[in-house]
Design a protein around this motif. Structure first.
Motif, PDB file in Angstrom:
ATOM      1  N   ASP A 178       2.817   7.633  10.788  1.00 32.21           N
ATOM      2  CA  ASP A 178       3.123   6.578   9.733  1.00 32.21           C
ATOM      3  C   ASP A 178       2.134   6.001   8.708  1.00 32.21           C
ATOM      4  OD1 ASP A 178       5.998   7.282   9.893  1.00 32.21           O
ATOM      5  OD2 ASP A 178       6.773   5.753  10.896  1.00 32.21           O
ATOM      6  N   ILE A 179       1.019   5.511  10.304  1.00 28.93           N
ATOM      7  CA  ILE A 179      -0.093   4.791   9.297  1.00 28.93           C
ATOM      8  C   ILE A 179      -0.939   5.345   8.449  1.00 28.93           C
ATOM      9  CG2 ILE A 179      -2.350   3.176  10.116  1.00 28.93           C
ATOM     10  CD1 ILE A 179      -0.517   2.142  12.402  1.00 28.93           C
ATOM     11  N   LEU A 180      -1.468   6.492   8.805  1.00 28.30           N
ATOM     12  CA  LEU A 180      -2.211   8.023   8.472  1.00 28.30           C
ATOM     13  C   LEU A 180      -1.838   7.704   7.525  1.00 28.30           C
ATOM     14  CD1 LEU A 180      -2.185   9.810  11.737  1.00 28.30           C
ATOM     15  CD2 LEU A 180      -4.787   8.790  10.609  1.00 28.30           C
ATOM     16  N   SER A 181       0.551   8.531   6.759  1.00 28.86           N
ATOM     17  CA  SER A 181       0.417   8.762   5.657  1.00 28.86           C
ATOM     18  C   SER A 181      -0.314   7.428   4.546  1.00 28.86           C
ATOM     19  CB  SER A 181       1.822   8.807   5.935  1.00 28.86           C
ATOM     20  OG  SER A 181       2.641   7.743   6.599  1.00 28.86           O
ATOM     21  N   GLN A 182      -0.419   6.523   4.881  1.00 30.93           N
ATOM     22  CA  GLN A 182      -0.612   5.357   3.658  1.00 30.93           C
ATOM     23  C   GLN A 182      -1.520   4.885   3.709  1.00 30.93           C
ATOM     24  OE1 GLN A 182       2.745   1.588   4.344  1.00 30.93           O
ATOM     25  NE2 GLN A 182       2.536   3.046   6.383  1.00 30.93           N
ATOM     26  N   LEU A 183      -3.142   6.235   4.546  1.00 30.65           N
ATOM     27  CA  LEU A 183      -4.002   5.545   3.879  1.00 30.65           C
ATOM     28  C   LEU A 183      -4.613   6.528   2.789  1.00 30.65           C
ATOM     29  CD1 LEU A 183      -5.317   5.382   7.735  1.00 30.65           C
ATOM     30  CD2 LEU A 183      -4.993   3.506   6.218  1.00 30.65           C
ATOM     31  N   VAL A 184      -3.804   5.921   1.557  1.00 31.73           N
ATOM     32  CA  VAL A 184      -4.332   6.532   0.169  1.00 31.73           C
ATOM     33  C   VAL A 184      -5.828   6.631  -0.286  1.00 31.73           C
ATOM     34  CG1 VAL A 184      -3.069   7.294  -1.440  1.00 31.73           C
ATOM     35  CG2 VAL A 184      -1.915   7.060  -0.204  1.00 31.73           C
ATOM     36  N   ASN A 185      -6.141   5.584   0.362  1.00 30.56           N
ATOM     37  CA  ASN A 185      -7.763   4.901  -0.822  1.00 30.56           C
ATOM     38  C   ASN A 185      -8.038   5.248   0.219  1.00 30.56           C
ATOM     39  OD1 ASN A 185      -5.746   4.941  -3.502  1.00 30.56           O
ATOM     40  ND2 ASN A 185      -4.780   2.917  -2.609  1.00 30.56           N
ATOM     41  N   CYS A 186      -8.249   5.659   1.309  1.00 27.35           N
ATOM     42  CA  CYS A 186      -9.374   5.041   2.117  1.00 27.35           C
ATOM     43  C   CYS A 186     -10.904   6.304   1.975  1.00 27.35           C
ATOM     44  CB  CYS A 186      -8.831   5.893   3.676  1.00 27.35           C
ATOM     45  SG  CYS A 186      -8.326   7.754   3.953  1.00 27.35           S
ATOM     46  N   SER A 187     -11.950   6.097   2.499  1.00 30.02           N
ATOM     47  CA  SER A 187     -12.775   6.847   2.958  1.00 30.02           C
ATOM     48  C   SER A 187     -13.936   7.112   4.466  1.00 30.02           C
ATOM     49  CB  SER A 187     -14.282   6.546   1.707  1.00 30.02           C
ATOM     50  OG  SER A 187     -14.274   5.265   2.357  1.00 30.02           O
ATOM     51  N   ILE A 188     -12.500   7.079   5.462  1.00 27.45           N
ATOM     52  CA  ILE A 188     -13.376   7.936   6.107  1.00 27.45           C
ATOM     53  C   ILE A 188     -13.958   8.987   6.783  1.00 27.45           C
ATOM     54  CG2 ILE A 188     -11.829   8.098   8.873  1.00 27.45           C
ATOM     55  CD1 ILE A 188      -9.067   7.131   7.580  1.00 27.45           C
ATOM     56  N   LYS A 189     -15.122   7.917   7.517  1.00 33.56           N
ATOM     57  CA  LYS A 189     -15.899   9.188   7.858  1.00 33.56           C
ATOM     58  C   LYS A 189     -15.336   9.809   9.319  1.00 33.56           C
ATOM     59  CE  LYS A 189     -19.685   7.245   5.616  1.00 33.56           C
ATOM     60  NZ  LYS A 189     -21.020   6.266   5.188  1.00 33.56           N
ATOM     61  N   THR A 190     -15.061   9.114  11.050  1.00 35.05           N
ATOM     62  CA  THR A 190     -14.827   9.326  11.963  1.00 35.05           C
ATOM     63  C   THR A 190     -13.368   9.147  12.022  1.00 35.05           C
ATOM     64  OG1 THR A 190     -15.071   7.539  12.834  1.00 35.05           O
ATOM     65  CG2 THR A 190     -16.824   9.380  12.694  1.00 35.05           C
ATOM     66  N   LEU A 191     -12.406  10.148  12.400  1.00 34.01           N
ATOM     67  CA  LEU A 191     -10.773   9.897  12.740  1.00 34.01           C
ATOM     68  C   LEU A 191     -10.750  10.671  14.191  1.00 34.01           C
ATOM     69  CD1 LEU A 191      -8.199   9.247  12.245  1.00 34.01           C
ATOM     70  CD2 LEU A 191      -7.388  11.422  11.696  1.00 34.01           C
ATOM     71  N   GLY A 192     -10.163   9.348  15.556  1.00 38.70           N
ATOM     72  CA  GLY A 192      -9.444  10.347  16.683  1.00 38.70           C
ATOM     73  C   GLY A 192      -8.263   9.640  16.671  1.00 38.70           C
ATOM     74  N   LEU A 193      -7.549  10.829  17.330  1.00 39.94           N
ATOM     75  CA  LEU A 193      -6.256  10.470  17.605  1.00 39.94           C
ATOM     76  C   LEU A 193      -6.388  10.881  19.790  1.00 39.94           C
ATOM     77  CD1 LEU A 193      -4.275  12.681  15.107  1.00 39.94           C
ATOM     78  CD2 LEU A 193      -5.149  10.293  15.336  1.00 39.94           C
ATOM     79  N   ILE A 194      -5.739   9.381  19.726  1.00 43.02           N
ATOM     80  CA  ILE A 194      -6.071   9.652  21.415  1.00 43.02           C
ATOM     81  C   ILE A 194      -4.567   9.376  21.812  1.00 43.02           C
ATOM     82  CG2 ILE A 194      -7.128   8.325  23.534  1.00 43.02           C
ATOM     83  CD1 ILE A 194      -9.165   7.546  21.819  1.00 43.02           C
ATOM     84  N   SER A 195      -4.552  10.053  23.170  1.00 44.49           N
ATOM     85  CA  SER A 195      -3.454  10.019  23.865  1.00 44.49           C
ATOM     86  C   SER A 195      -4.012  10.032  25.547  1.00 44.49           C
ATOM     87  CB  SER A 195      -2.293  11.421  23.722  1.00 44.49           C
ATOM     88  OG  SER A 195      -1.687  11.555  22.308  1.00 44.49           O
TER      89      SER A 195
END
Length: 436
Positions: free
Chosen positions: A137-154
């Motif tokens: 849900d948070i990811l879907s709201q990052l419309v105006n982002c300029s992310i360089k690194t993304l990590g999904l950690i379980s």
């Protein structure tokens, strides 16, 4: 009487230690608060901007939020973009984790005011489906982002794998489309699929350098090949063995590609005999090494003994080998014969047959070996000392459980410490428990 009065007067003239310290402190504070000083500090809000910023950078998020309520100026510093470039969302459920979660109000504040400032973002979630869905849900709201690194950690399975593929892919696509400057992505143990990788490539092919996506069952060899074909700046890649192919290695060896630095391959089997592992041709490995001669090829094996038949039959340029389950003597013999680039070898278990000959062959053929770890194995003291003698001081890491070593006619456990230390050129003792 006169003498007594003189003594009292003398004692009174010498201030006590506590009084002297108190006066020194008062003098210091007066100098700091001296209104005649050009840098007089009237209140905390008057601290220089760079000082407040440095303080906030050193504080945990909770303390930073509390400090923002000190005054209006500190609250303004709290929202400076520099403080929001790196952020880790922690999402946990009370029933499945004792760790605290990022407060929902703070999450909404970040999305509203700082989404366009985020550059280095990670999500740490527990095993619950609710936490993984909240991350989507948070990811879907990052419309105006300029992310360089993304990590999904379980922190524990299944987490993201329990989220519907449509929900996960839709949320991830928002970031892939809007960032356009992603350089590092870690999406292991997720339902990412081939179409979403194509979206990633279409928008970030010029910037992507690191991709870790082991245990992604919806990705096919064609999907990872698409990444290799288009992302010519790729320097580090982590994937499952079933995604590795001759075509992929040749694509990574093309002239358009920069030199790959790290290739991590997880070879995993949950049910023995149900997976037939394919063989990679020697020519494909040779092409990769010719193009990227310094590449580190790391392989993690979690297989059963009968499943190793497809590996190390020909020369394989692996540099780091980790075996999480028992391996046979014959496999270790093949490693000694066909892995000349080997730098590190960790064997958690083998059996009850001494590995003297296999270790000596590895020492003879693997001239780059600098690290060795042995767990539930058996090696005679004489064979082990011969192995160390052949490797010498280049063995910078040597982790051997004490019960691995079998006393023989030449050496006992009391002697092995001094003999091994002599050949290594430093003090060495066997381990009491595994260090890996």
């Amino acid at each position: 009487m006169k003498r007594v009065k003189e003594m009292v007067k003398t004692e009174d003239s010498v201030p006590k230690t506590g009084q002297r310290t108190k006066k020194q402190k008062i003098s210091f504070y007066n100098s700091v608060l001296d209104t005649s000083h050009p840098y007089h500090l009237r209140d905390w809000g008057s601290l220089p901007h760079h000082v407040v910023l440095h303080i906030f950078q050193c504080l945990p998020l909770v303390d930073r939020a509390r400090a923002s309520s000190v005054c209006r100026r500190w609250n303004e510093v709290f929202h400076i973009p520099d403080l929001w470039r790196k952020f880790e969302f922690e999402l946990n459920q009370p029933a499945t984790s004792y760790l605290k979660s990022t407060h929902p109000d703070l999450i909404q504040q970040i999305i509203k005011r700082h989404a366009n400032h985020l550059q280095y973002v990670s999500f740490k979630v527990d095993s619950s489906t609710e936490s993984a869905e909240a991350a989507c849900d948070i990811l879907s709201q990052l419309v105006n982002c300029s992310i360089k690194t993304l990590g999904l950690i379980s922190t524990a399975k299944p987490s993201f794998m329990n989220v519907s593929k449509a929900h996960f892919v839709s949320a991830l696509t928002v970031v892939f489309v809007n960032s356009k400057s992603l350089s590092s992505i870690k999406i292991e143990d997720t339902p990412v699929d081939d179409p979403s990788l194509k979206v990633l490539v279409a928008n970030n092919s010029d910037t992507l350098k690191l991709l870790k996506m082991s245990s992604c069952p919806h990705v096919s060899p064609a999907g990872i090949l698409c990444v290799a074909d288009q992302c010519h700046g790729l320097r580090e890649l982590a994937l499952n063995y079933y995604l590795l192919s001759d075509e992929l290695l040749l694509a990574l060896s093309s002239e358009k590609h920069v030199n790959l630095e790290h290739l991590r391959i997880d070879v995993v089997s949950e049910n023995p005999g149900q997976i037939e592992f394919h063989t990679i041709k020697k020519q494909s490995w040779d092409a990769l090494i010719k193009h990227s001669p310094k590449v580190n090829i790391v392989m993690y094996f979690f297989l059963y003994e009968e499943e190793f038949d497809a590996f190390f039959r020909e020369e394989t340029p692996v540099t780091h080998l980790y075996f999480g389950r028992a391996v046979s003597k014959s496999l270790l013999g093949r490693i000694g014969m066909n892995c000349p680039r080997l730098i590190e070898l960790v064997v958690c278990a083998n059996g009850l047959q001494p590995l003297d000959d296999e270790l000596i062959r590895i020492a003879e053929r693997c001239k780059n070996l600098t690290a060795m770890g042995l767990g539930e194995c058996e090696v005679t003291c004489r064979g082990f000392i011969e192995f160390v003698k052949m490797c010498g001081g280049r063995l910078t890491q040597l982790s051997i459980m004490e019960e691995v070593l079998i006393p023989d006619n030449d050496y006992n456990l009391d002697q092995i410490h001094s003999e091994v230390s002599k050949h290594l050129g430093r003090m060495w003792f066997p381990d009491m428990m595994p260090t890996w």
